[in-house]
Design a protein around this motif. Structure first.
Motif, mmCIF file in Angstrom:
data_model
loop_
_atom_site.group_PDB
_atom_site.id
_atom_site.type_symbol
_atom_site.label_atom_id
_atom_site.label_comp_id
_atom_site.label_asym_id
_atom_site.label_seq_id
_atom_site.Cartn_x
_atom_site.Cartn_y
_atom_site.Cartn_z
ATOM 1 N N GLY A 10 0.817 -1.204 0.000
ATOM 2 C CA GLY A 10 0.000 0.000 0.000
ATOM 3 C C GLY A 10 0.849 1.251 0.000
ATOM 4 N N GLY A 11 0.205 2.399 -0.109
ATOM 5 C CA GLY A 11 0.912 3.661 -0.015
ATOM 6 C C GLY A 11 1.430 3.890 1.392
ATOM 7 N N SER A 12 2.421 4.761 1.525
ATOM 8 C CA SER A 12 3.031 4.992 2.830
ATOM 9 C C SER A 12 2.018 5.454 3.865
ATOM 10 C CB SER A 12 4.161 6.021 2.703
ATOM 11 O OG SER A 12 5.281 5.465 2.062
ATOM 12 N N GLN A 13 1.110 6.349 3.480
ATOM 13 C CA GLN A 13 0.116 6.835 4.439
ATOM 14 C C GLN A 13 -0.786 5.699 4.913
ATOM 15 O OE1 GLN A 13 -1.933 10.331 2.926
ATOM 16 N NE2 GLN A 13 -0.077 11.015 1.888
ATOM 17 N N ASP A 14 -1.127 4.781 4.008
ATOM 18 C CA ASP A 14 -1.937 3.629 4.395
ATOM 19 C C ASP A 14 -1.157 2.714 5.342
ATOM 20 O OD1 ASP A 14 -3.907 4.563 2.621
ATOM 21 O OD2 ASP A 14 -2.995 3.474 0.953
ATOM 22 N N LEU A 15 0.124 2.519 5.068
ATOM 23 C CA LEU A 15 0.939 1.639 5.899
ATOM 24 C C LEU A 15 1.138 2.225 7.291
ATOM 25 C CD1 LEU A 15 3.644 0.571 3.276
ATOM 26 C CD2 LEU A 15 1.605 -0.689 3.985
ATOM 27 N N ILE A 74 8.509 2.229 4.448
ATOM 28 C CA ILE A 74 7.748 3.415 4.071
ATOM 29 C C ILE A 74 8.671 4.479 3.502
ATOM 30 C CG2 ILE A 74 6.030 2.959 5.853
ATOM 31 C CD1 ILE A 74 7.289 5.298 7.438
ATOM 32 N N ILE A 75 8.068 5.514 2.957
ATOM 33 C CA ILE A 75 8.800 6.684 2.491
ATOM 34 C C ILE A 75 8.631 7.783 3.533
ATOM 35 C CG2 ILE A 75 9.106 8.337 0.634
ATOM 36 C CD1 ILE A 75 9.692 5.350 -0.058
ATOM 37 N N MET A 76 9.742 8.340 3.992
ATOM 38 C CA MET A 76 9.696 9.370 5.019
ATOM 39 C C MET A 76 9.080 10.646 4.456
ATOM 40 S SD MET A 76 11.159 8.459 8.013
ATOM 41 C CE MET A 76 12.014 9.870 8.713
ATOM 42 N N PRO A 77 8.007 11.142 5.046
ATOM 43 C CA PRO A 77 7.452 12.422 4.598
ATOM 44 C C PRO A 77 8.335 13.582 5.047
ATOM 45 C CG PRO A 77 6.234 11.604 6.496
ATOM 46 C CD PRO A 77 7.210 10.527 6.113
ATOM 47 N N ALA A 85 -4.647 9.318 -3.673
ATOM 48 C CA ALA A 85 -4.289 9.806 -2.343
ATOM 49 C C ALA A 85 -3.827 8.636 -1.480
ATOM 50 C CB ALA A 85 -5.490 10.494 -1.705
ATOM 51 N N GLY A 86 -2.803 8.873 -0.663
ATOM 52 C CA GLY A 86 -2.224 7.812 0.163
ATOM 53 C C GLY A 86 -0.869 7.364 -0.333
ATOM 54 N N TYR A 87 -0.549 7.678 -1.601
ATOM 55 C CA TYR A 87 0.756 7.359 -2.169
ATOM 56 C C TYR A 87 1.710 8.534 -1.936
ATOM 57 C CZ TYR A 87 -0.141 3.035 -4.780
ATOM 58 O OH TYR A 87 -0.386 1.733 -5.137
ATOM 59 N N ASP A 88 2.896 8.247 -1.443
ATOM 60 C CA ASP A 88 3.887 9.306 -1.258
ATOM 61 C C ASP A 88 4.295 9.909 -2.599
ATOM 62 O OD1 ASP A 88 6.883 8.124 -2.014
ATOM 63 O OD2 ASP A 88 5.453 6.586 -1.444
ATOM 64 N N LEU A 89 4.196 9.119 -3.687
ATOM 65 C CA LEU A 89 4.570 9.624 -5.009
ATOM 66 C C LEU A 89 3.639 10.740 -5.462
ATOM 67 C CD1 LEU A 89 5.403 6.219 -6.705
ATOM 68 C CD2 LEU A 89 7.017 8.061 -6.221
ATOM 69 N N ARG A 90 2.414 10.691 -5.030
ATOM 70 C CA ARG A 90 1.490 11.784 -5.347
ATOM 71 C C ARG A 90 1.964 13.074 -4.688
ATOM 72 N NH1 ARG A 90 -4.008 12.160 -6.711
ATOM 73 N NH2 ARG A 90 -4.928 14.162 -6.139
#
Length: 313
Positions: free
Chosen positions: A127-132, A146-149, A198-203
């Protein structure tokens, strides 16, 4: 106070609906309501406000919720720890990973873990980082890649940065370059883009890079998952900012690297701060870090991925 009562209380607090909570925990709604009332009588205070069909937590409920989650998490951890210590060898570890990391970094790590611990129940959530992050905080995952925001992670998590990754522009046709030989974010000003949901760090990374360059991107398709976004790019619907590793085996997609400094993201391994990791969870994390060290030494990391030699900006 009984553990099952705390479980029912947490379920209602999360979904804010007694019938849905009953379905979630596998009992009837009257039974769940009765147990909540018993818990309230035991504590001497109401836990929920029920007004016009809306369920909200009282002050007592707000105070109990984090404690109840901690108690339930500790009980689950203790159960698994004891099972491992008495030799049942039936541990469980639940790993989350973003789509790009699930296909690049996770497979060799999971292969090492499976070879070393064939009897451990291994589960993977993509899943996207926000979901994880949400699933980690809920206790549905033990670890997540995850990807660090940019603003940092939730204080309830411990996130250790391990790698950085470059993003590239994926397209079918050559992209127009305003000046020089290198593509810049500003060259995407009039280029239709395919956007992740929405929810993907790539967005967030794409939107922020465009806004930092002084423009709002033009979206041809909005709201795709990773595979869908790449398929939309292959169909000529637009370009997309993606990790280089996900287009390595897509011959129909042209990869264009961005001029320095480009767009980079930081990969981290995260877990809940308030939960003691199980043996299986600690072992998976150890194998992950050992793989990163070995892959760095042998130049075997996925394309565009580099070891983190300094703190992320």
């Amino acid at each position: 106070m009984q553990l099952h009562q705390l479980k029912y209380f947490v379920a209602v607090a999360e979904v804010r609906h007694f019938t849905q909570a009953a379905d979630l925990v596998g009992i009837t709604q009257p039974s769940l309501s009765k147990q909540i009332h018993v818990l309230e009588d035991t504590l001497g205070a109401p836990l929920f406000e029920r007004v016009r069909g809306n369920i909200t937590l009282t002050a007592a409920g707000e105070a109990l919720l984090p404690l109840a989650k901690r108690i339930l998490a500790d009980v689950e951890t203790a159960t698994r720890e004891v099972q491992e210590l008495v030799g049942l060898r039936r541990g469980r570890v639940r790993l989350g990973a973003t789509p790009s990391l699930a296909t690049s970094l996770a497979p060799p790590v999971l292969r090492r873990f499976r070879d070393a611990h064939p009897t451990v129940d291994l589960r993977v959530e993509e899943g996207g980082s926000q979901d994880l992050v949400r699933d980690l905080l809920r206790g549905d995952l033990d670890l997540a890649l995850i990807i660090m925001p940019a603003q940092g992670t939730d204080p309830g998590l411990r996130a250790d940065p391990i790698l950085t990754e470059s993003l590239v522009v994926a397209s079918v046709d050559p992209l127009p370059i305003a000046s020089g030989d290198d593509l810049r974010i500003t060259d995407l000003r009039d280029q239709p883009l395919v956007m992740f949901r929405a929810g993907y760090d790539l967005r967030d990374a794409t939107l922020q890079a465009c806004r930092d360059a002084g423009f709002e991107p033009t979206l041809s398709v909005d709201g795709g998952e990773m595979d869908a976004v790449l398929s939309f790019v292959e169909a000529g619907l637009g370009a997309a900012l993606v990790p280089g590793s996900v287009v390595a085996n897509r011959p129909g997609i042209r990869v264009t690297r961005l001029a320095p400094p480009g767009v980079r993201r930081t990969i981290a391994v995260a877990r809940r701060r308030d939960v003691v990791p199980t043996h299986a969870g600690r072992e998976l994390r150890r194998i992950l870090l050992d793989y990163v060290h070995t892959a760095t030494a042998t130049d075997a990391l996925p394309p565009g991925v580099e070891p983190l030699t300094q703190d992320p900006p």
